[in-house]
Design an enzyme around this catalytic site. Structure first.
Site, PDB file in Angstrom:
ATOM      1  NE  ARG A  54      47.194  47.141  40.711  1.00 18.10           N
ATOM      2  CZ  ARG A  54      46.454  47.136  39.595  1.00 18.10           C
ATOM      3  NH1 ARG A  54      46.272  48.245  38.872  1.00 18.10           N
ATOM      4  NH2 ARG A  54      45.890  46.032  39.167  1.00 18.10           N
ATOM      5  N   GLY A  55      49.834  45.718  38.337  1.00 18.22           N
ATOM      6  CA  GLY A  55      49.175  45.023  37.230  1.00 18.22           C
ATOM      7  C   GLY A  55      50.287  44.424  36.381  1.00 18.22           C
ATOM      8  CB  ALA A  56      50.893  40.957  35.207  1.00 16.10           C
ATOM      9  NE  ARG A  97      53.803  43.310  43.573  1.00 13.47           N
ATOM     10  CZ  ARG A  97      52.503  43.493  43.299  1.00 13.47           C
ATOM     11  NH1 ARG A  97      52.141  44.339  42.348  1.00 13.47           N
ATOM     12  NH2 ARG A  97      51.584  42.840  43.970  1.00 13.47           N
ATOM     13  CG  ASP A 245      49.461  39.033  38.783  1.00 12.55           C
ATOM     14  OD1 ASP A 245      48.241  39.109  39.014  1.00 12.55           O
ATOM     15  OD2 ASP A 245      50.220  40.020  38.761  1.00 12.55           O
ATOM     16  CG  ASN A 255      44.146  37.723  38.778  1.00  9.89           C
ATOM     17  OD1 ASN A 255      44.976  38.513  38.324  1.00  9.89           O
ATOM     18  ND2 ASN A 255      42.892  38.083  38.970  1.00  9.89           N
ATOM     19  CE  LYS A 256      46.008  41.790  43.889  1.00  4.01           C
ATOM     20  NZ  LYS A 256      47.277  41.779  44.669  1.00  4.01           N
TER      21      LYS A 256
HETATM   22  O1  MRU Z   1      48.949  43.386  43.221  1.00  4.36           O
HETATM   23  P1  MRU Z   1      48.494  43.906  41.880  1.00  4.36           P
HETATM   24  O2  MRU Z   1      47.553  45.058  41.988  1.00  4.36           O
HETATM   25  O3  MRU Z   1      49.667  44.170  40.958  1.00  4.36           O
HETATM   26  O4  MRU Z   1      47.675  42.684  41.256  1.00  4.36           O
HETATM   27  C1  MRU Z   1      47.132  42.837  39.973  1.00  4.36           C
HETATM   28  C2  MRU Z   1      46.337  41.691  39.507  1.00  4.36           C
HETATM   29  O5  MRU Z   1      46.163  40.703  40.195  1.00  4.36           O
HETATM   30  C3  MRU Z   1      45.800  41.767  38.102  1.00  4.36           C
HETATM   31  O6  MRU Z   1      44.592  41.088  37.994  1.00  4.36           O
HETATM   32  C4  MRU Z   1      46.814  41.144  37.133  1.00  4.36           C
HETATM   33  O7  MRU Z   1      48.084  41.674  37.346  1.00  4.36           O
HETATM   34  C5  MRU Z   1      46.421  41.339  35.718  1.00  4.36           C
HETATM   35  S1  MRU Z   1      46.530  43.024  35.208  1.00  4.36           S
HETATM   36  C6  MRU Z   1      46.101  43.091  33.557  1.00  4.36           C
END
Ligand code: MRU
Length: 355
Positions: A54-56, A97, A245, A255-256
């Protein structure tokens, strides 16, 4: 099960001997450090959908290496049958996703390799895809390092910093985005105190950022999401650093979930709010935040997960968006691999992408 300091491991990579995608299973952290080796399209799709990776940026690298790993197993045919199957797998993985643009960005780069080499056989295409996947991984490391260096120019030794979710090493191959300036500063002997929002409902802050920062020897205080205002009011936070994201062409940023609230608080308390953004996360085809698709996730993440027994009444309606959009007007600057971008963002992004 391996126990290891995760800061010494790449979060997502390729086993260059077998061609498999290798990821740290983030759903098992911080209790267990388990590495998964994946090469089937279904298991790679599942790993992305269930947030094992996970994480973009990490999702993008996983998709690039993953599609290579899956296509490597295809027979060594002529161009047509290989390309047909490649694009079928690409479309399938792209649906894992919806919000992080890095997923389609990385798959588009891999797709270009196949599109631009008509007439080549599967063997040659596999070699080209492997090289592109490794380049996407290596670029991610270079980009995150540069974001770390550029972000550090905005920080001072001893700063209190607030972060939301996990945009650290665990969300990329190495260093992270929002946590990269902190890791790079720590390498140079600087000290920061990081307030980490726990990040309901999936607890990426509590499970991942707090763990990663401690592994790197950074002082960290974990807070519940609703405590951010309290620590800001006390003057303990000199800057907010978050990841993203998908950044729209006008600077609106997905973002989250919870990030937009942190930005509103930061504005209230006069604290700079920085979004750390690899340019691969900027979607110039997306005009504004209203055009960004927001992933909706299962109600059980709110009502049951983490609790010994269900804590909400059966049948209660739940709204569980995984992301929100922060208005560009609340963002002090974007920290990218090409430098710090200040408002007005739309012309600044246009100039960057025109180059
Ligand atoms: O649902 P996730 O855990 O994939 O969400 C991640 C985030 O919102 C991060 O802040 C974003 O992807 C940036 S990661 C460098």
């Amino acid at each position: 099960m391996e126990r290891t300091n995760i800061m010494l491991q790449d979060t997502v990579t390729m086993d260059e001997r077998t061609g498999e995608l290798v990821i740290i299973d983030q759903t098992r952290l911080p209790g267990e450090t388990v590495f998964l080796r994946l090469s089937g399209a279904e298991e790679i799709h599942r790993a992305i959908r269930t947030l094992q990776v996970r994480g973009a940026p990490a999702i993008g690298v996983a998709a690039a290496i993953g599609i290579y790993a899956a296509c490597r197993r295809l027979p060594d045919t002529d161009y047509e049958p290989f390309a047909r199957e490649f694009f079928r797998i690409r479309d399938y993985l792209a649906g894992a996703r919806p919000t992080a643009v890095n997923l389609v960005w990385a798959l588009e780069r891999m797709g270009r390799v196949v599109r631009e080499n008509p007439g080549r056989g599967a063997r040659e295409l596999k070699a080209l895809l492997r090289a592109e996947a490794l380049e996407i991984r290596d670029e991610d490391i270079r980009v995150c390092r540069s974001i770390g260096e550029n972000g550090l120019t905005l920080l001072r030794d001893g700063d209190g910093i607030l972060t939301h979710c996990n945009a650290g090493q665990l969300a990329t191959t190495r260093y992270g985005t929002a946590l990269a300036p902190i890791h790079v500063g720590r390498e140079r002997g600087m000290r920061f105190h990081v307030f980490t929002d726990e990040t309901r409902p999936l607890l990426q802050g509590a499970r991942l950022s707090a763990y990663e920062l401690a592994a790197d020897g950074v002082e960290t205080t974990l807070i519940c999401d609703n405590m951010a205002s309290s620590v800001m009011a006390r003057g303990w936070v000199r800057a907010v650093l978050v990841g993203c994201d998908r950044v729209a062409a006008n600077g609106d940023t997905a973002n989250k979930i919870g990030t937009s609230g942190v930005a509103i608080l930061a504005r209230h308390y006069g604290i700079p709010f920085y979004v750390c953004a690899p340019l691969s996360t900027v979607d110039m085809a997306c005009p504004d935040g209203g055009s960004i698709e927001i992933e909706q996730r299962a109600a059980e993440e709110v009502t049951e997960l983490w609790y010994e027994k269900r804590m909400a009444p059966e049948g209660v309606e739940v709204y569980n968006p995984a992301f929100d959009v922060t208005d560009a007007a609340l963002i002090t600057a974007f920290i990218t691999e090409r430098g710090v971008i200040r408002p007005p963002f739309a012309p600044a992004f246009q100039r960057l992408f025109a180059k």
